[in-house]
Design a protein around this motif. Structure first.
Motif, PDB file in Angstrom:
ATOM      1  N   GLY A  77       0.825  -1.188   0.000  1.00  9.60           N
ATOM      2  CA  GLY A  77       0.000   0.000   0.000  1.00  9.60           C
ATOM      3  C   GLY A  77       0.868   1.250   0.000  1.00  9.60           C
ATOM      4  O   GLY A  77       1.932   1.275   0.617  1.00  9.60           O
ATOM      5  N   ASP A  99      -1.914   4.507  -3.932  1.00 11.39           N
ATOM      6  CA  ASP A  99      -3.266   4.045  -3.636  1.00 11.39           C
ATOM      7  C   ASP A  99      -4.152   5.172  -3.142  1.00 11.39           C
ATOM      8  O   ASP A  99      -5.374   5.127  -3.293  1.00 11.39           O
ATOM      9  N   ASP A 100      -3.548   6.187  -2.533  1.00 13.78           N
ATOM     10  CA  ASP A 100      -4.317   7.309  -2.004  1.00 13.78           C
ATOM     11  C   ASP A 100      -3.335   8.419  -1.678  1.00 13.78           C
ATOM     12  O   ASP A 100      -2.116   8.245  -1.742  1.00 13.78           O
ATOM     13  N   VAL A 118      -7.100   1.537   2.552  1.00 15.19           N
ATOM     14  CA  VAL A 118      -6.115   1.001   1.608  1.00 15.19           C
ATOM     15  C   VAL A 118      -5.749  -0.428   1.975  1.00 15.19           C
ATOM     16  O   VAL A 118      -5.693  -1.321   1.124  1.00 15.19           O
ATOM     17  N   LEU A 122      -6.316  -3.918  -0.231  1.00 13.51           N
ATOM     18  CA  LEU A 122      -5.191  -4.765  -0.609  1.00 13.51           C
ATOM     19  C   LEU A 122      -5.368  -6.189  -0.080  1.00 13.51           C
ATOM     20  O   LEU A 122      -5.063  -7.166  -0.764  1.00 13.51           O
ATOM     21  N   ARG A 195      -5.346  -2.332  -8.596  1.00 11.41           N
ATOM     22  CA  ARG A 195      -5.028  -1.518  -7.419  1.00 11.41           C
ATOM     23  C   ARG A 195      -6.210  -1.375  -6.473  1.00 11.41           C
ATOM     24  O   ARG A 195      -6.099  -0.711  -5.449  1.00 11.41           O
ATOM     25  N   ARG A 197      -8.964   0.414  -6.686  1.00 16.27           N
ATOM     26  CA  ARG A 197      -9.512   1.754  -6.546  1.00 16.27           C
ATOM     27  C   ARG A 197      -9.980   2.235  -7.903  1.00 16.27           C
ATOM     28  O   ARG A 197      -9.539   1.744  -8.945  1.00 16.27           O
TER      29      ARG A 197
END
Length: 241
Positions: A77, A99-100, A118, A122, A195, A197
């Motif tokens: 992550g 991821d963010d 996250v 994952l 991923r 997202r």
């Protein structure tokens, strides 16, 4: 989360690292710290974390370069920490494969919520081989353009030649395409399968990775794509052949 997740906080400010260390350990995480790129690499050799909280504004090798390194070498992550007005940095971070992101100054509760989200995504993601649903033939290799992918060992080879290095996300893209031949997959679908997202309005991370994959697998890397085709206003399609 039953087991304790390990985090790596990369920030050049010792007070920020200490604050995050105390707060996140108080919420059930094991936390390592690094103040620079070289320290981050040493920590990765010592303990591989489940997620990295990475400040973009680092002296020397900046956070974007380190994020690119992480995405090319590890499947973990990644949350980028940006200044409040650095929209370009956020966009580039997402293109690289973060991821963010969260902007300073941030609320610790928001950071914790984003981090848990996250990690949940994952942990819920199946392995690439499971996602692909591919029944591998003898030797475990599947044809993809001018290459063969070994699904079991997560490796890519030229036909009758040597190995071609690929990242974990490139492997997941390849197996996702193999599981969906002649089917249009949108950018959101590809991001969710690799991923976990959805894409944002300025997120071009999938386009960047498709471009890199094409240079590796297309029969004519400099010509019109025949293997991974662009379907205008829709997405991408893998065409075996």
């Amino acid at each position: 989360m039953d087991a304790r997740n390990r985090l790596l906080v990369v920030d050049d400010d010792p007070s920020v690292r200490a604050m995050l260390h105390d707060y996140l350990e108080g919420h059930g995480f094991d936390v390592d710290e690094a103040g620079s790129g070289p320290q981050m690499r040493r920590q990765l050799e010592h303990h591989l974390p489940d997620a990295v909280l990475l400040d973009i504004r680092l002296p020397g090798e900046d956070g974007l370069a380190l994020a690119r390194y992480l995405r090319e070498h590890y499947d973990l992550g990644l949350i980028m920490v940006t200044a409040s007005g650095d929209v370009v940095d956020r966009v580039v971070g997402l293109e690289i494969g973060a991821d963010d992101y969260i902007a300073k100054p941030f609320d610790m509760r928001e950071l914790l919520a984003r981090l848990k989200s996250v990690l949940r995504r994952l942990q819920a993601r199946p392995t690439a081989a499971a996602v692909s649903g591919i029944a591998t033939r003898a030797g475990g290799r599947q044809r993809f353009g001018r290459c063969e992918i070994d699904v079991e060992s997560h490796r890519l080879f030229e036909l009758g030649g040597g190995e071609i290095p690929i990242t974990p996300m490139e492997f997941e893209l390849l197996t996702t395409f193999l599981a969906n031949p002649n089917r249009v997959l949108t950018r959101d679908q590809l991001l969710m399968r690799t991923r976990n997202r959805e894409s944002g309005p300025f997120d071009r991370s999938i386009d960047i990775r498709i471009g890199r994959l094409r240079r590796k697998v297309e029969p004519d890397p400099g010509g019109e794509p025949r293997c991974i085709r662009t379907v205008r206003n829709a997405g991408y399609m893998f065409v075996p052949g």
